[in-house]
Design a protein around this motif. Structure first.
Motif, PDB file in Angstrom:
ATOM      1  N   VAL A 166       0.842  -1.203   0.000  1.00  0.00           N
ATOM      2  CA  VAL A 166       0.000   0.000   0.000  1.00  0.00           C
ATOM      3  C   VAL A 166       0.874   1.248   0.000  1.00  0.00           C
ATOM      4  N   ALA A 167       1.936   1.241   0.794  1.00  0.00           N
ATOM      5  CA  ALA A 167       2.834   2.393   0.873  1.00  0.00           C
ATOM      6  C   ALA A 167       3.428   2.724  -0.496  1.00  0.00           C
ATOM      7  N   ILE A 204       3.742  11.012   3.414  1.00  0.00           N
ATOM      8  CA  ILE A 204       4.872  10.753   2.517  1.00  0.00           C
ATOM      9  C   ILE A 204       5.987  10.011   3.252  1.00  0.00           C
ATOM     10  N   ILE A 205       6.328  10.491   4.460  1.00  0.00           N
ATOM     11  CA  ILE A 205       7.393   9.848   5.228  1.00  0.00           C
ATOM     12  C   ILE A 205       7.013   8.414   5.606  1.00  0.00           C
ATOM     13  N   PHE A 209       8.919   4.834   3.834  1.00  0.00           N
ATOM     14  CA  PHE A 209       9.569   3.758   4.572  1.00  0.00           C
ATOM     15  C   PHE A 209       9.105   2.398   4.048  1.00  0.00           C
ATOM     16  N   GLY A 210       7.797   2.223   3.866  1.00  0.00           N
ATOM     17  CA  GLY A 210       7.275   0.970   3.328  1.00  0.00           C
ATOM     18  C   GLY A 210       7.700   0.741   1.895  1.00  0.00           C
ATOM     19  N   TRP A 211       7.757   1.832   1.108  1.00  0.00           N
ATOM     20  CA  TRP A 211       8.206   1.730  -0.287  1.00  0.00           C
ATOM     21  C   TRP A 211       9.645   1.228  -0.356  1.00  0.00           C
ATOM     22  N   ALA A 212      10.505   1.766   0.505  1.00  0.00           N
ATOM     23  CA  ALA A 212      11.914   1.366   0.511  1.00  0.00           C
ATOM     24  C   ALA A 212      12.070  -0.106   0.871  1.00  0.00           C
ATOM     25  N   VAL A 217      13.018  -5.785  -0.806  1.00  0.00           N
ATOM     26  CA  VAL A 217      12.499  -7.147  -0.931  1.00  0.00           C
ATOM     27  C   VAL A 217      12.510  -7.584  -2.394  1.00  0.00           C
ATOM     28  N   ASN A 218      12.208  -6.668  -3.305  1.00  0.00           N
ATOM     29  CA  ASN A 218      12.231  -7.009  -4.732  1.00  0.00           C
ATOM     30  C   ASN A 218      13.640  -7.430  -5.167  1.00  0.00           C
TER      31      ASN A 218
END
Length: 240
Positions: A166-167, A204-205, A209-212, A217-218
């Motif tokens: 979701v992030a 955004i912050i 964090f979840g995006w990173a 993981v990718n």
């Protein structure tokens, strides 16, 4: 006697074919798969409107993404887990995210960043699915034998994985809504909005964090899956 046997054989084949068609149709009509079809329709409408109505696009895109969690819940709730459903779900995810990243690459500089993220997302998941097939596992989320703690934590905890996914989508949607016609630096846009004291800066912050984590993981997933494919080749060559 021969004619009766031929007739019986033909009736048996016909019955088997009819039964097979009915079973095939029933899988296509599984509730989670119907949810998958709805997601495809929502995404088609969303991307058709993405340049004329950004807010409506974002709403439709996010609703489609939320349905990604619903189809899995329906599959477990009604015992309608299927390989077709799993493939449909992943293909829909990858295509929708890829389209959004391709659009963002036209708004921001360097656009190559978004194309790299697109390639990483597709490559890591394709390799993971293929290595899952080679290893005989039922799901690409089965990573119990992995030695990487982050990889195991990601697929082992549904809430943690949901947060990361979701992030990532939230970051992309925020960038899409903030985009202007002229090419801007994606780092400058995120930094400017993240440093302001507002709900958007917190979002955004929190999402970054979840995006990173998801991108990390990718990378781990791509390397782990590649190792699995190589190990499969080695074991096959040493078979008697």
């Amino acid at each position: 006697m021969r004619e009766e046997f031929d007739a019986l054989f033909c009736n048996l084949i016909s019955a088997m074919a009819k039964s097979s068609k009915q079973r095939t149709l029933s899988v296509y009509l599984y509730i989670p798969n119907i949810v998958g079809y709805i997601r495809i329709v929502l995404n088609c409408i969303a991307f058709a409107l993405c340049f004329s109505n950004r807010r409506l696009f974002s709403i439709l895109y996010f609703v489609s993404f939320v349905c990604d969690g619903l189809d899995g819940w329906f599959a477990r709730k009604f015992n309608q887990v299927s390989t077709f459903g799993a493939v449909l779900d992943m293909v829909t995810d990858r295509v929708s995210t890829a389209c959004l990243l391709a659009i963002l690459s036209q708004f921001y500089s360097p656009g190559l960043v978004f194309l790299f993220l697109l390639a990483l997302d597709i490559a890591s998941h394709w390799l993971q699915m293929y290595s899952t097939f080679l290893s005989g596992k039922a799901s690409h989320k089965d990573v119990k034998d992995s030695t990487n703690w982050l990889f195991k934590a990601y697929y082992g905890n549904r809430l943690f994985m949901a947060y990361c996914c979701v992030a990532s989508e939230v970051i992309y949607l925020i960038l899409f809504l903030l985009a202007k016609k002229q090419s801007e630096s994606v780092i400058d846009v995120l930094a400017d909005n993240a440093t302001k004291i507002s709900p958007l800066s917190f979002l955004i912050i929190f999402a970054l964090f979840g995006w990173a984590i998801k991108q990390a993981v990718n990378v781990i997933q791509m390397k782990t899956a590649a190792d699995m494919c190589v190990l499969y080749d080695i074991n096959r060559k040493h078979r008697p």
